[in-house]
Design a protein around this motif. Sequence first.
Motif, short mmCIF file in Angstrom:
data_model
loop_
_atom_site.label_atom_id
_atom_site.label_comp_id
_atom_site.label_asym_id
_atom_site.label_seq_id
_atom_site.Cartn_x
_atom_site.Cartn_y
_atom_site.Cartn_z
N TRP A 24 -22.95 57.93 90.60
CA TRP A 24 -22.14 56.50 90.77
C TRP A 24 -20.75 56.47 90.21
O TRP A 24 -20.69 57.13 89.02
CB TRP A 24 -22.87 55.28 90.58
CG TRP A 24 -23.08 54.98 89.16
CD1 TRP A 24 -22.39 54.06 88.36
CD2 TRP A 24 -24.22 55.62 88.00
NE1 TRP A 24 -22.77 54.00 86.87
CE2 TRP A 24 -23.77 54.86 86.90
CE3 TRP A 24 -25.08 56.65 88.18
CZ2 TRP A 24 -24.51 55.08 85.86
CZ3 TRP A 24 -25.96 56.63 87.01
CH2 TRP A 24 -25.56 56.00 85.86
N GLU A 26 -18.02 53.73 88.22
CA GLU A 26 -17.71 52.14 88.02
C GLU A 26 -16.54 51.95 87.20
O GLU A 26 -15.94 52.70 86.72
CB GLU A 26 -19.10 51.59 87.38
CG GLU A 26 -19.15 52.14 85.80
CD GLU A 26 -20.27 51.64 85.18
OE1 GLU A 26 -20.07 50.54 84.66
OE2 GLU A 26 -21.43 51.85 85.34
N PRO A 32 -21.92 41.94 88.31
CA PRO A 32 -22.13 43.32 88.84
C PRO A 32 -21.65 43.00 90.34
O PRO A 32 -22.13 42.03 91.00
CB PRO A 32 -23.71 43.48 88.65
CG PRO A 32 -23.96 42.80 87.59
CD PRO A 32 -23.20 41.41 87.54
N LEU A 34 -22.18 45.67 93.28
CA LEU A 34 -22.80 47.01 93.84
C LEU A 34 -22.13 47.17 95.18
O LEU A 34 -22.43 46.50 96.24
CB LEU A 34 -24.21 46.82 93.73
CG LEU A 34 -24.75 47.96 94.10
CD1 LEU A 34 -24.49 49.21 93.17
CD2 LEU A 34 -26.51 47.96 94.34
N ILE A 62 -19.54 48.92 91.03
CA ILE A 62 -20.33 49.99 91.02
C ILE A 62 -20.43 50.63 92.35
O ILE A 62 -20.66 49.95 93.20
CB ILE A 62 -21.80 49.83 90.39
CG1 ILE A 62 -21.51 49.25 88.80
CG2 ILE A 62 -22.45 50.98 90.32
CD1 ILE A 62 -22.77 48.35 88.43
N TYR A 64 -22.20 53.84 94.33
CA TYR A 64 -23.04 54.85 94.27
C TYR A 64 -23.15 55.64 95.53
O TYR A 64 -23.04 55.20 96.60
CB TYR A 64 -24.46 54.74 93.76
CG TYR A 64 -25.33 53.98 94.63
CD1 TYR A 64 -26.20 54.86 95.23
CD2 TYR A 64 -25.57 52.69 95.01
CE1 TYR A 64 -27.06 54.24 96.32
CE2 TYR A 64 -26.41 52.24 95.95
CZ TYR A 64 -27.16 52.90 96.66
OH TYR A 64 -28.06 52.60 97.55
N CYS A 98 -30.61 49.03 91.49
CA CYS A 98 -30.36 47.54 90.65
C CYS A 98 -31.27 47.75 89.31
O CYS A 98 -30.73 47.20 88.46
CB CYS A 98 -30.82 46.48 91.68
SG CYS A 98 -29.68 46.12 92.75
N LEU A 103 -29.17 45.60 86.77
CA LEU A 103 -28.23 44.65 87.26
C LEU A 103 -28.98 43.37 87.38
O LEU A 103 -29.65 43.14 88.16
CB LEU A 103 -27.51 45.09 88.39
CG LEU A 103 -26.82 46.58 88.49
CD1 LEU A 103 -26.33 47.06 89.77
CD2 LEU A 103 -25.83 46.71 87.21
N VAL A 108 -24.09 42.19 96.22
CA VAL A 108 -24.17 43.68 96.61
C VAL A 108 -23.21 43.29 97.99
O VAL A 108 -23.36 42.39 98.80
CB VAL A 108 -25.54 43.70 97.27
CG1 VAL A 108 -25.64 44.99 98.01
CG2 VAL A 108 -26.27 44.07 95.89
#
Length: 279
Positions: A24, A26, A32, A34, A62, A64, A98, A103, A108
Amino acid sequence: MKIEPITGRYGHLEIEGRPHRLYWEEAGEGIPLLCLHTAGADGRQWRALLNDPEITRRHRVIAYDMPRHGKSSPAPGTVDEDYRLTADGYVAQVLAVCDALELEKPVVMGCSIGGRVVLHLAERRPERFRALIGLQSGAAVPPYYDTGWLHRPDVHGGEICGAFAYGLMAPTSPAAEVDETRWHYMQGGPGVFRGDLFYYTVDGDFRDRVARIDVAKCPLHLLTGEYDYSCSPQDTRALAEALGIGWTLMPGLGHFPMSENPQAFLAHLRPVLERIRAA
């Protein structure tokens, strides 16, 4: 030389009982955020968010790579398996990431298959998230192409995947960003794009589950580009009306808004993130 403020890492975690080595990237700190990439691609699609100082001042962004995608390998012993992404497997994957990254109540955001799985997350585990953002989100998509072309010995898999992606982008998107987006698709592993589309067109069909979402439990934001025949604005409008929420039409954008025209996309995303922070 300009150095970007992005950190890349590998981590070891279990997903559905199998060990994985996951990659990932970041940048930033704060709430956070994602980010889930599209079918057959990887986290590089989110480079503009990771490099945006206005967003990274307030969010730990983040992105990934799903297993088998980008720099994330398949689970040991599964390279030769007939890969098919399922709704249960995708939800388990997101929750495992997560948990592994610790997180707490992340936002998300996913696009395409990622925009579909946020619906499954909203239905199954709304308490886990501060908010969910669906890009190019619809409850279902008719199989408008033969996925067999994406993995066969007499066709170059990378080139055909890139061609599919090219057709989903807006004609007004900058050429350099369009080229980079389709280049990501040209680098995908054999059968990966096709395996993701099994979820998108078959196992992840959400039409009979829309009524199970309670948007009071977790805010859901929908944004869709106008140039997209995979998830059309009409598809997102129908989903939003069924949920009783608003949605955002993004003029001049296609199926990959965050990578095909990042600056135009960020202009639509920033107000959404502001509303989430204010709430």
